[in-house]
Design an enzyme around this catalytic site. Sequence first.
Site, PDB file in Angstrom:
ATOM      1  N   CYS A  29       5.837  -6.116  -5.774  1.00  0.00           N
ATOM      2  CA  CYS A  29       6.600  -7.070  -4.960  1.00  0.00           C
ATOM      3  C   CYS A  29       6.868  -8.402  -5.646  1.00  0.00           C
ATOM      4  O   CYS A  29       7.669  -9.192  -5.156  1.00  0.00           O
ATOM      5  CB  CYS A  29       5.880  -7.316  -3.635  1.00  0.00           C
ATOM      6  SG  CYS A  29       5.656  -5.823  -2.651  1.00  0.00           S
ATOM      7  N   HIS A  66      12.870  -7.826   2.760  1.00  0.00           N
ATOM      8  CA  HIS A  66      12.014  -7.775   1.568  1.00  0.00           C
ATOM      9  C   HIS A  66      12.429  -6.616   0.661  1.00  0.00           C
ATOM     10  O   HIS A  66      11.779  -5.572   0.614  1.00  0.00           O
ATOM     11  CB  HIS A  66      10.556  -7.627   2.005  1.00  0.00           C
ATOM     12  CG  HIS A  66       9.560  -7.521   0.892  1.00  0.00           C
ATOM     13  ND1 HIS A  66       9.767  -8.049  -0.375  1.00  0.00           N
ATOM     14  CD2 HIS A  66       8.325  -6.937   0.849  1.00  0.00           C
ATOM     15  CE1 HIS A  66       8.712  -7.798  -1.127  1.00  0.00           C
ATOM     16  NE2 HIS A  66       7.824  -7.120  -0.415  1.00  0.00           N
ATOM     17  N   CYS A  95       2.053 -11.422  -2.090  1.00  0.00           N
ATOM     18  CA  CYS A  95       1.033 -10.413  -2.374  1.00  0.00           C
ATOM     19  C   CYS A  95       1.693  -9.258  -3.120  1.00  0.00           C
ATOM     20  O   CYS A  95       2.920  -9.122  -3.124  1.00  0.00           O
ATOM     21  CB  CYS A  95       0.377  -9.928  -1.088  1.00  0.00           C
ATOM     22  SG  CYS A  95       1.501  -9.213   0.126  1.00  0.00           S
ATOM     23  N   GLY A 114       1.291  -5.005  -4.092  1.00  0.00           N
ATOM     24  CA  GLY A 114       0.654  -3.723  -3.872  1.00  0.00           C
ATOM     25  C   GLY A 114      -0.305  -3.363  -4.996  1.00  0.00           C
ATOM     26  O   GLY A 114      -0.060  -3.698  -6.155  1.00  0.00           O
TER      27      GLY A 114
END
Length: 459
Positions: A136, A390, A422, A424
């Site tokens: 991300c 997103h 954040c 993954g």
Amino acid sequence: MEKAINRQKVLLDHLRPSSSSSDDSSLSASVCAAGDSAAYARNHVFGDDVVIVAAYRTPLCKAKRGGFKDTYADDLLAPVLKAVVEKTNLNPEEVGDIVVGTVLAPGSQRASECRMAAFYAGFPETVPVRTVNRQCSSGLQAVADVAASIRAGFYDIGIGAGLESMTANPMAWEGDVNPKVKIFEQAQNCLLPMGITSENVAHRFGVSRQEQDQAAVDSHRKAAAATAAGRFKDEIIPVATKIVDPKSGDEKPVTISVDDGIRNTTLADLAKLKPVFKKDGTTTAGNSSQVSDGAGAVLLMKRSVADQKGLPILGVFRSFVAVGVDPAIMGVGPAAAIPVAVKAAGLELGDIDLFEINEAFASQFVYCRNKLGLDPEKINVNGGAMAIGHPLGATGARCVATLLHEMKRRGKDCRYGVISMCIGTGMGAAAVFERGDRTDELCNARKVESLNFLSKDAR
């Protein structure tokens, strides 16, 4: 620090008059921390700052249902690549590299699509293109990679971009999973669905369903207000594309110019939604980020080059970090990354005027905000991913565009901004930016009454 003081003493010995002269007590060594702020001061003087002169994004649209459901990924990237050079009157031949953050598509295919997009946008064959994938944070990583390359002297001008079509490339695991993963708990937790990590954060840190739903309501409210006020117009590049009727197959030409996931919603509306990942959980479709399609691009260069070209400076790249956290609660990443990035920039949290923290899930967003004790009025002032969307690889570039244009709009009262998300598998990334017209000879230095330190870095 002792070495620095000793160096000052040697210098002062050369500067002092002979012993027969008047009192020399006016000359003495003092502490001066040659940390980040001192480095930035020298960078500014010598034109070596890495600066952003343009940052644009496409609208973000709902995957499979929104305005880009029939748009090829390369046709999303090309308009923003074209915009950053056209709007600055830059000769595309001068770009040293194009780095594109992207996550879900097969690596070699997406690399080819990005190269194709560069040709659509008018770049010559001499300008190279590569992709980068840090989940991300990929779009922000692309910007950081270009900044690092400019600082290293590999080239003077580069583009950091981000791209994701979650319509074309949904989240999925291909092939078998190595059975060895079963004996390594943290490795196994890398395979947890992101929604389960959200539930883990909510449960472990006591983030209630109402807090999560309220965060989602606030995100949509702010994004709707920003759209209505035209605050996204400076960062959005309209995209001419097509919409295909799924029944008839008829194609309709359209131009997409606004984010299409923003909606009016209330706590009562969100309370009706059932948990998605856990029967008695609190994570719903309403308090999670939207699955989206979109792209963004950021044009960076040495300050001296921008000055030579007479280009206005939108922002200054100050620091970037990526850190690791427990994969089972990957959403806490910003709480770990932001303090490190801020310290690396020679600043403190209280110095930051605006934050763009990706709202992957309301649970982790609320936790990070509370953990760091951040002022809600400084965070995602135009809404975040729960409302805007997103698109994984594009989010970092989108946030750079949103942050810097908002900082420019706010003017002299807004000097420093932070972007964080954040990641993954258990990471967090963060970067610090300074508004372009707020740099001065001692960019982070300030008067400290006690100990007579030159800058706060010495504390």
